[in-house]
Write a protein that holds these residues in place. Structure first.
Motif, PDB file in Angstrom:
ATOM      1  N   SER B  26     -32.295  12.793 -66.399  1.00 26.00           N
ATOM      2  CA  SER B  26     -31.499  13.833 -67.050  1.00 26.00           C
ATOM      3  C   SER B  26     -32.457  14.695 -67.861  1.00 26.00           C
ATOM      4  CB  SER B  26     -30.450  13.198 -67.968  1.00 26.00           C
ATOM      5  OG  SER B  26     -29.765  14.199 -68.694  1.00 26.00           O
ATOM      6  N   VAL B  27     -32.926  15.757 -67.232  1.00 25.24           N
ATOM      7  CA  VAL B  27     -33.840  16.690 -67.904  1.00 25.24           C
ATOM      8  C   VAL B  27     -33.459  18.104 -67.497  1.00 25.24           C
ATOM      9  CG1 VAL B  27     -35.723  15.015 -67.892  1.00 25.24           C
ATOM     10  CG2 VAL B  27     -35.582  16.698 -66.069  1.00 25.24           C
ATOM     11  N   SER B  28     -33.931  19.055 -68.254  1.00 28.38           N
ATOM     12  CA  SER B  28     -33.647  20.448 -67.936  1.00 28.38           C
ATOM     13  C   SER B  28     -34.675  20.967 -66.927  1.00 28.38           C
ATOM     14  CB  SER B  28     -33.689  21.288 -69.212  1.00 28.38           C
ATOM     15  OG  SER B  28     -34.921  21.104 -69.865  1.00 28.38           O
ATOM     16  N   GLY B  29     -34.278  21.959 -66.182  1.00 28.07           N
ATOM     17  CA  GLY B  29     -35.203  22.606 -65.265  1.00 28.07           C
ATOM     18  C   GLY B  29     -35.485  21.780 -64.028  1.00 28.07           C
ATOM     19  N   ASN B  30     -36.614  22.069 -63.422  1.00 27.23           N
ATOM     20  CA  ASN B  30     -37.040  21.386 -62.198  1.00 27.23           C
ATOM     21  C   ASN B  30     -38.289  20.564 -62.491  1.00 27.23           C
ATOM     22  OD1 ASN B  30     -35.050  22.597 -60.458  1.00 27.23           O
ATOM     23  ND2 ASN B  30     -36.204  24.503 -60.681  1.00 27.23           N
ATOM     24  N   PRO B  31     -38.103  19.316 -62.829  1.00 27.26           N
ATOM     25  CA  PRO B  31     -39.258  18.515 -63.254  1.00 27.26           C
ATOM     26  C   PRO B  31     -40.088  18.021 -62.083  1.00 27.26           C
ATOM     27  CG  PRO B  31     -37.296  17.163 -63.243  1.00 27.26           C
ATOM     28  CD  PRO B  31     -36.847  18.565 -62.891  1.00 27.26           C
ATOM     29  N   TYR B  32     -41.305  17.614 -62.396  1.00 26.63           N
ATOM     30  CA  TYR B  32     -42.108  16.857 -61.458  1.00 26.63           C
ATOM     31  C   TYR B  32     -41.759  15.369 -61.619  1.00 26.63           C
ATOM     32  CZ  TYR B  32     -44.730  21.202 -61.189  1.00 26.63           C
ATOM     33  OH  TYR B  32     -45.083  22.512 -61.023  1.00 26.63           O
ATOM     34  N   LYS B  49     -45.784  11.279 -55.894  1.00 27.50           N
ATOM     35  CA  LYS B  49     -45.167  12.291 -56.742  1.00 27.50           C
ATOM     36  C   LYS B  49     -44.382  13.287 -55.896  1.00 27.50           C
ATOM     37  CE  LYS B  49     -49.231  15.328 -56.750  1.00 27.50           C
ATOM     38  NZ  LYS B  49     -50.318  15.919 -57.581  1.00 27.50           N
ATOM     39  N   TYR B  50     -43.377  13.888 -56.507  1.00 25.74           N
ATOM     40  CA  TYR B  50     -42.645  14.992 -55.912  1.00 25.74           C
ATOM     41  C   TYR B  50     -42.874  16.236 -56.763  1.00 25.74           C
ATOM     42  CZ  TYR B  50     -38.987  18.141 -54.454  1.00 25.74           C
ATOM     43  OH  TYR B  50     -38.317  19.254 -54.005  1.00 25.74           O
ATOM     44  N   ILE B  51     -43.334  17.280 -56.098  1.00 22.98           N
ATOM     45  CA  ILE B  51     -43.528  18.549 -56.791  1.00 22.98           C
ATOM     46  C   ILE B  51     -42.517  19.565 -56.285  1.00 22.98           C
ATOM     47  CG2 ILE B  51     -45.179  20.376 -57.358  1.00 22.98           C
ATOM     48  CD1 ILE B  51     -45.880  17.546 -58.414  1.00 22.98           C
ATOM     49  N   THR B  52     -42.537  19.797 -54.990  1.00 23.01           N
ATOM     50  CA  THR B  52     -41.609  20.727 -54.362  1.00 23.01           C
ATOM     51  C   THR B  52     -41.639  20.480 -52.869  1.00 23.01           C
ATOM     52  OG1 THR B  52     -40.991  23.072 -54.176  1.00 23.01           O
ATOM     53  CG2 THR B  52     -43.328  22.548 -54.030  1.00 23.01           C
ATOM     54  N   GLY B  53     -40.694  21.071 -52.135  1.00 30.88           N
ATOM     55  CA  GLY B  53     -40.759  20.958 -50.682  1.00 30.88           C
ATOM     56  C   GLY B  53     -39.887  19.849 -50.137  1.00 30.88           C
ATOM     57  N   ASP B  54     -40.400  19.129 -49.155  1.00 30.31           N
ATOM     58  CA  ASP B  54     -39.672  18.085 -48.452  1.00 30.31           C
ATOM     59  C   ASP B  54     -39.155  17.033 -49.429  1.00 30.31           C
ATOM     60  OD1 ASP B  54     -40.449  16.167 -45.426  1.00 30.31           O
ATOM     61  OD2 ASP B  54     -38.649  16.271 -46.674  1.00 30.31           O
ATOM     62  N   ASN B  55     -37.884  16.676 -49.273  1.00 30.03           N
ATOM     63  CA  ASN B  55     -37.281  15.732 -50.218  1.00 30.03           C
ATOM     64  C   ASN B  55     -37.782  14.314 -50.050  1.00 30.03           C
ATOM     65  OD1 ASN B  55     -35.816  17.798 -51.309  1.00 30.03           O
ATOM     66  ND2 ASN B  55     -33.916  17.288 -50.262  1.00 30.03           N
ATOM     67  N   LYS B  69     -31.611  16.382 -55.463  1.00 31.23           N
ATOM     68  CA  LYS B  69     -31.425  17.271 -56.614  1.00 31.23           C
ATOM     69  C   LYS B  69     -30.004  17.198 -57.162  1.00 31.23           C
ATOM     70  CE  LYS B  69     -32.326  21.945 -58.245  1.00 31.23           C
ATOM     71  NZ  LYS B  69     -32.880  23.272 -57.931  1.00 31.23           N
ATOM     72  N   SER B  70     -29.022  17.136 -56.281  1.00 33.67           N
ATOM     73  CA  SER B  70     -27.629  17.146 -56.738  1.00 33.67           C
ATOM     74  C   SER B  70     -27.278  15.873 -57.509  1.00 33.67           C
ATOM     75  CB  SER B  70     -26.683  17.323 -55.556  1.00 33.67           C
ATOM     76  OG  SER B  70     -26.813  16.228 -54.668  1.00 33.67           O
ATOM     77  N   GLN B  71     -27.914  14.768 -57.136  1.00 31.58           N
ATOM     78  CA  GLN B  71     -27.662  13.504 -57.828  1.00 31.58           C
ATOM     79  C   GLN B  71     -28.728  13.217 -58.890  1.00 31.58           C
ATOM     80  OE1 GLN B  71     -27.088  10.309 -55.034  1.00 31.58           O
ATOM     81  NE2 GLN B  71     -25.412  11.340 -53.973  1.00 31.58           N
TER      82      GLN B  71
END
Lengths: 116, 111
Positions: B26-32, B49-55, B69-71
């Motif tokens: 539970s954080v704001s924005g799009n975290p790493y 790590k997840y940064i962006t891209g493929d889930n 992201k939704s969950q």
């Protein structure tokens, strides 16, 4: 491989003693961190440093101070040890500027401190 | 307040079976997002790590993690567990400068 070395694996100190925990990294990393690890609480950040002689408070800095006189060395100081500072202390470093958020941390093996 | 939750203190799996270690945040924005592993008497080691891209992110030792992201979840998975995977696993989230750790999940893989 990055090596982060903590000078003591186990340490037993008495209440009121001044305690120094030493950490050295060999990869020329800018950023260094001190965490404490307690069961059920995960890791909590005490202090971090993004450059020599620079330091920033973490989430639980009370009762601690730090020193970074050289890039490779980051010391955690307990000014007057108390029993509630009995814990596992972990040092970490990372190789990208502090606010490049995707860099992983490299950890030392920890120092288990007991204050009696 | 920003937080990371690992809802299970311990996960028990038989060797050869798939494993999942859960993490929600539970954080704001799009975290790493990160996973670390800690073997007995050792410091933490970075897994992935997840940064962006493929889930679906692949990491060390055959581990992977699925970002939803939704969950607001980032569950750690492995198709076939090994006894040597037994360790303490930490999820961590970095919304801004500081890394926020979950409380850790002990994975026990039985032969």
């Amino acid at each position: 491989d990055v090596k982060v070395t903590q000078s003591s694996r186990y340490l037993v100190k008495r209440t009121g003693e001044k305690v120094f925990l030493e950490c050295v990294q060999d990869m020329d990393h800018e950023n260094m961190f001190w965490y404490r690890q307690d069961p059920g609480l995960g890791l909590r950040l005490i202090y971090f440093s993004y450059d020599v002689k620079m330091k920033e408070k973490g989430d639980i800095p009370e009762g601690y101070s730090v020193s970074r006189e050289k890039k490779e060395r980051f010391s955690l100081i307990l000014e007057s040890a108390s029993t509630n500072q009995t814990s596992m202390y972990l040092c970490a470093s990372s190789d990208l500027p502090a606010f490049t958020y995707n860099s992983p941390l490299h950890f030392g093996n920890g120092t288990r401190l007991t204050v009696t | 307040a920003q937080s990371v939750a690992q809802p299970e203190d311990q996960v028990n799996v038989a060797e050869g079976n798939p494993l999942t270690v859960k993490c929600t945040y539970s954080v704001s924005g799009n975290p790493y997002l990160f996973w670390y592993v800690q073997y007995p008497n050792r410091g933490l080691q970075f897994l992935l790590k997840y940064i962006t891209g493929d889930n679906l992110v692949k990491g060390s030792y055959g581990f992977e993690a699925e970002f939803n992201k939704s969950q607001t979840s980032f569950h750690l998975k492995k198709p076939s567990a090994l006894v040597s995977d037994s360790a303490l696993y930490f999820c961590a989230v970095r919304p801004t400068g500081k890394l926020i750790f979950g409380q850790g999940t002990t994975l026990q893989v039985k032969p």
